[in-house]
Design an enzyme around this catalytic site. Sequence first.
Site, PDB file in Angstrom:
ATOM      1  N   ASN A 127      31.545  33.385  47.313  1.00  0.00           N
ATOM      2  CA  ASN A 127      31.384  34.735  46.760  1.00  0.00           C
ATOM      3  C   ASN A 127      31.377  34.695  45.245  1.00  0.00           C
ATOM      4  O   ASN A 127      32.002  33.838  44.619  1.00  0.00           O
ATOM      5  CB  ASN A 127      32.486  35.659  47.292  1.00  0.00           C
ATOM      6  CG  ASN A 127      33.711  35.667  46.405  1.00  0.00           C
ATOM      7  OD1 ASN A 127      33.779  36.404  45.415  1.00  0.00           O
ATOM      8  ND2 ASN A 127      34.684  34.822  46.742  1.00  0.00           N
ATOM      9  N   GLY A 182      41.664  28.097  53.586  1.00  0.00           N
ATOM     10  CA  GLY A 182      41.245  27.399  54.797  1.00  0.00           C
ATOM     11  C   GLY A 182      42.221  27.464  55.955  1.00  0.00           C
ATOM     12  O   GLY A 182      42.153  26.632  56.866  1.00  0.00           O
ATOM     13  N   ASN A 188      34.781  34.229  38.992  1.00  0.00           N
ATOM     14  CA  ASN A 188      33.616  35.109  38.866  1.00  0.00           C
ATOM     15  C   ASN A 188      33.667  36.107  37.717  1.00  0.00           C
ATOM     16  O   ASN A 188      32.834  36.992  37.629  1.00  0.00           O
ATOM     17  CB  ASN A 188      33.392  35.844  40.193  1.00  0.00           C
ATOM     18  CG  ASN A 188      33.152  34.858  41.316  1.00  0.00           C
ATOM     19  OD1 ASN A 188      32.366  33.928  41.166  1.00  0.00           O
ATOM     20  ND2 ASN A 188      33.856  35.029  42.426  1.00  0.00           N
ATOM     21  N   THR A 189      34.663  36.002  36.862  1.00  0.00           N
ATOM     22  CA  THR A 189      34.685  36.764  35.610  1.00  0.00           C
ATOM     23  C   THR A 189      34.648  35.729  34.499  1.00  0.00           C
ATOM     24  O   THR A 189      35.495  34.831  34.467  1.00  0.00           O
ATOM     25  CB  THR A 189      35.976  37.625  35.525  1.00  0.00           C
ATOM     26  OG1 THR A 189      35.946  38.591  36.579  1.00  0.00           O
ATOM     27  CG2 THR A 189      36.070  38.344  34.175  1.00  0.00           C
ATOM     28  N   ASP A 214      40.378  43.868  51.157  1.00  0.00           N
ATOM     29  CA  ASP A 214      40.530  45.314  50.945  1.00  0.00           C
ATOM     30  C   ASP A 214      40.598  45.545  49.436  1.00  0.00           C
ATOM     31  O   ASP A 214      41.614  45.920  48.881  1.00  0.00           O
ATOM     32  CB  ASP A 214      41.785  45.837  51.651  1.00  0.00           C
ATOM     33  CG  ASP A 214      41.786  47.365  51.733  1.00  0.00           C
ATOM     34  OD1 ASP A 214      40.850  47.991  51.198  1.00  0.00           O
ATOM     35  OD2 ASP A 214      42.731  47.932  52.326  1.00  0.00           O
ATOM     36  N   LYS A 215      39.469  45.281  48.795  1.00  0.00           N
ATOM     37  CA  LYS A 215      39.413  45.317  47.324  1.00  0.00           C
ATOM     38  C   LYS A 215      39.774  46.684  46.777  1.00  0.00           C
ATOM     39  O   LYS A 215      40.369  46.796  45.709  1.00  0.00           O
ATOM     40  CB  LYS A 215      38.004  44.951  46.854  1.00  0.00           C
ATOM     41  CG  LYS A 215      37.808  43.462  46.646  1.00  0.00           C
ATOM     42  CD  LYS A 215      36.584  43.212  45.781  1.00  0.00           C
ATOM     43  CE  LYS A 215      36.244  41.739  45.703  1.00  0.00           C
ATOM     44  NZ  LYS A 215      37.009  41.020  44.698  1.00  0.00           N
ATOM     45  N   GLY A 245      37.487  29.033  52.717  1.00  0.00           N
ATOM     46  CA  GLY A 245      37.361  28.617  54.112  1.00  0.00           C
ATOM     47  C   GLY A 245      37.670  27.144  54.289  1.00  0.00           C
ATOM     48  O   GLY A 245      38.347  26.523  53.469  1.00  0.00           O
ATOM     49  N   LYS A 265      48.535  33.707  40.611  1.00  0.00           N
ATOM     50  CA  LYS A 265      47.586  33.037  41.516  1.00  0.00           C
ATOM     51  C   LYS A 265      46.793  31.983  40.751  1.00  0.00           C
ATOM     52  O   LYS A 265      46.223  32.244  39.705  1.00  0.00           O
ATOM     53  CB  LYS A 265      46.645  34.056  42.150  1.00  0.00           C
ATOM     54  CG  LYS A 265      45.760  33.445  43.232  1.00  0.00           C
ATOM     55  CD  LYS A 265      45.201  34.493  44.146  1.00  0.00           C
ATOM     56  CE  LYS A 265      44.289  33.917  45.205  1.00  0.00           C
ATOM     57  NZ  LYS A 265      43.720  34.955  46.056  1.00  0.00           N
ATOM     58  N   SER A 301      40.228  33.721  39.323  1.00  0.00           N
ATOM     59  CA  SER A 301      38.919  34.012  39.915  1.00  0.00           C
ATOM     60  C   SER A 301      37.835  33.336  39.083  1.00  0.00           C
ATOM     61  O   SER A 301      37.843  33.426  37.856  1.00  0.00           O
ATOM     62  CB  SER A 301      38.666  35.517  39.942  1.00  0.00           C
ATOM     63  OG  SER A 301      37.290  35.744  40.193  1.00  0.00           O
ATOM     64  N   ALA A 331      43.792  38.522  49.000  1.00  0.00           N
ATOM     65  CA  ALA A 331      43.118  39.464  48.105  1.00  0.00           C
ATOM     66  C   ALA A 331      41.609  39.375  48.276  1.00  0.00           C
ATOM     67  O   ALA A 331      41.062  38.313  48.566  1.00  0.00           O
ATOM     68  CB  ALA A 331      43.486  39.148  46.672  1.00  0.00           C
ATOM     69  N   GLY A 332      40.944  40.499  48.094  1.00  0.00           N
ATOM     70  CA  GLY A 332      39.486  40.511  48.100  1.00  0.00           C
ATOM     71  C   GLY A 332      38.886  41.157  49.326  1.00  0.00           C
ATOM     72  O   GLY A 332      37.733  41.562  49.307  1.00  0.00           O
ATOM     73  N   GLY A 362      32.854  39.390  41.488  1.00  0.00           N
ATOM     74  CA  GLY A 362      33.080  39.813  40.102  1.00  0.00           C
ATOM     75  C   GLY A 362      33.933  41.065  39.982  1.00  0.00           C
ATOM     76  O   GLY A 362      33.662  41.920  39.131  1.00  0.00           O
ATOM     77  N   PHE A 363      34.978  41.162  40.802  1.00  0.00           N
ATOM     78  CA  PHE A 363      35.943  42.280  40.700  1.00  0.00           C
ATOM     79  C   PHE A 363      35.261  43.646  40.755  1.00  0.00           C
ATOM     80  O   PHE A 363      35.477  44.494  39.878  1.00  0.00           O
ATOM     81  CB  PHE A 363      36.775  42.192  39.417  1.00  0.00           C
ATOM     82  CG  PHE A 363      37.779  41.079  39.367  1.00  0.00           C
ATOM     83  CD1 PHE A 363      38.482  40.688  40.505  1.00  0.00           C
ATOM     84  CD2 PHE A 363      38.044  40.423  38.166  1.00  0.00           C
ATOM     85  CE1 PHE A 363      39.417  39.667  40.450  1.00  0.00           C
ATOM     86  CE2 PHE A 363      38.981  39.403  38.097  1.00  0.00           C
ATOM     87  CZ  PHE A 363      39.660  39.024  39.243  1.00  0.00           C
ATOM     88  N   ASN A 408      43.292  30.128  44.773  1.00  0.00           N
ATOM     89  CA  ASN A 408      42.071  30.927  44.771  1.00  0.00           C
ATOM     90  C   ASN A 408      40.907  30.067  45.286  1.00  0.00           C
ATOM     91  O   ASN A 408      41.123  28.948  45.751  1.00  0.00           O
ATOM     92  CB  ASN A 408      41.805  31.445  43.339  1.00  0.00           C
ATOM     93  CG  ASN A 408      41.154  32.820  43.353  1.00  0.00           C
ATOM     94  OD1 ASN A 408      40.192  33.048  44.101  1.00  0.00           O
ATOM     95  ND2 ASN A 408      41.661  33.729  42.553  1.00  0.00           N
TER      96      ASN A 408
HETATM   97  C1  LIG Z   1      34.626  37.894  49.134  1.00  0.00           C
HETATM   98  C2  LIG Z   1      35.912  37.401  48.534  1.00  0.00           C
HETATM   99  C3  LIG Z   1      36.505  38.135  47.536  1.00  0.00           C
HETATM  100  C4  LIG Z   1      37.701  37.692  46.949  1.00  0.00           C
HETATM  101  N1  LIG Z   1      38.296  38.461  45.976  1.00  0.00           N
HETATM  102  C5  LIG Z   1      39.466  38.052  45.429  1.00  0.00           C
HETATM  103  C6  LIG Z   1      40.139  38.843  44.449  1.00  0.00           C
HETATM  104  O1  LIG Z   1      39.688  39.937  44.092  1.00  0.00           O
HETATM  105  N2  LIG Z   1      41.288  38.365  43.911  1.00  0.00           N
HETATM  106  C7  LIG Z   1      41.827  37.155  44.301  1.00  0.00           C
HETATM  107  O2  LIG Z   1      42.875  36.763  43.781  1.00  0.00           O
HETATM  108  N3  LIG Z   1      41.231  36.407  45.249  1.00  0.00           N
HETATM  109  C8  LIG Z   1      40.084  36.824  45.823  1.00  0.00           C
HETATM  110  N4  LIG Z   1      39.489  36.064  46.794  1.00  0.00           N
HETATM  111  C9  LIG Z   1      40.113  34.764  47.196  1.00  0.00           C
HETATM  112  C10 LIG Z   1      40.983  34.908  48.435  1.00  0.00           C
HETATM  113  O3  LIG Z   1      42.046  35.798  48.212  1.00  0.00           O
HETATM  114  C11 LIG Z   1      41.539  33.529  48.851  1.00  0.00           C
HETATM  115  O4  LIG Z   1      42.318  32.999  47.802  1.00  0.00           O
HETATM  116  C12 LIG Z   1      40.421  32.532  49.183  1.00  0.00           C
HETATM  117  O5  LIG Z   1      39.378  33.158  49.904  1.00  0.00           O
HETATM  118  C13 LIG Z   1      40.943  31.340  50.007  1.00  0.00           C
HETATM  119  O6  LIG Z   1      41.416  31.758  51.269  1.00  0.00           O
HETATM  120  P1  LIG Z   1      40.546  31.584  52.630  1.00  0.00           P
HETATM  121  O7  LIG Z   1      40.077  30.166  52.669  1.00  0.00           O
HETATM  122  O8  LIG Z   1      41.477  31.961  53.727  1.00  0.00           O
HETATM  123  O9  LIG Z   1      39.393  32.543  52.519  1.00  0.00           O
HETATM  124  C14 LIG Z   1      38.298  36.485  47.393  1.00  0.00           C
HETATM  125  C15 LIG Z   1      37.695  35.760  48.426  1.00  0.00           C
HETATM  126  C16 LIG Z   1      36.516  36.198  49.001  1.00  0.00           C
HETATM  127  C17 LIG Z   1      35.895  35.386  50.103  1.00  0.00           C
END
Ligand SMILES: Cc1cc2nc3c(=O)[nH]c(=O)nc-3n(C[C@H](O)[C@H](O)[C@H](O)COP(=O)(O)O)c2cc1C
Length: 324
Positions: free
Chosen positions: A74, A263, A144-145, A28-29, A234, A185, A142, A25-26, A77-78, A214
Amino acid sequence: MIYGSPPVPTESFGLQFENPIGLAAGMDKKGENVQNWEHLGFGWIEIGGITLHGQDGNPKPRMFRSTKHNALINRMGFNNPGSELMAESLAKQKAKKWASIPVGINLGKSKITPNEEAEQDYAGTMERLWGFADLFVVNVSSPNTPNLRELQSGSELDRILTACNSVNANAAKVTGTSPKPILVKISPDLSDDQLKAVADTAIAQGCAGIVATNTTTARPGEDKVMNQSGGLSGKPLRNRSTEVIHLLYAHTNGNMPIVGVGGISDVESAWEKIGAGASLLQLYSAMVFEGPGVNKAINKGLNGKLKAHGYRCLADAVGHSHRS
Ligand SMILES: Cc1cc2nc3c(=O)[nH]c(=O)nc-3n(C[C@H](O)[C@H](O)[C@H](O)COP(=O)(O)O)c2cc1C
């Protein structure tokens, strides 16, 4: 066959996946590219987070990258157009061309909706978007809210899932189909007891699975980029996310499907998550640091691992590190 990626077929919560790697998620918001992600080798996607009301998200800059750490921070904030405009956009896309892979929708909570009314936000979005999803993810993690992560606590989560289950059952009845899988999640920043409590609530509410994890507000490294506030993803998240999957798999005796995310960037990090107990995988940050070829490389590598360890299929390998 999905373009450019070898099949690693698997099944979870009644859905068939040509390979286990999903778009987290995030990315293709706004759900703008639903039909295109499979061309990058994804076996499924999760669009959103989407909230009941449209909102701009936090002021920019709100996304930071550290190539030194292979990490992102990041605090988006949705930012999203809201459930109503999203439904219109998805309907237009669906009329033309839709994904041939499972599509998940990530449900967030609008900033203007107080936590006391959170269930109306989640369930309202689900109602509007029900026809477009193969599965839903209730995102209460998340960072960020403001105060969103408090919704992971038993009674709050219980209320949200009750409301979502009711919308789900009703929509299934009206359309003469089955209710859709609902997953929760989870945050990597919860204590062991809190993680177990979320799993117990999810099970009691009949959820199909848990997405772990998350982003984290913890900071394993120190430099200017890493000092930004927001959620870290990451490479620095990899170990903690795997640890959470281990704990959830053990706590649920392997009976609750887990989506492993955090990651994953190559076959070793993917295999580690499967060993810990993940049935499906997702990635975001690796798309930024490795590029889209990462899916093909991981799927190819997973087939090699299955063969080398004598597993007939991916499902047989899930949780393997608990058995060795
Ligand atoms: C820019 C950004 C925006 C994200 N937005 C959301 C989101 O809207 N909803 C959500 O559940 N997770 C969101 N995530 C979290 C990712 O879905 C994922 O859980 C997290 O990045 C860990 O995976 P990764 O290490 O492969 O990036 C976001 C992550 C990033 C980097």
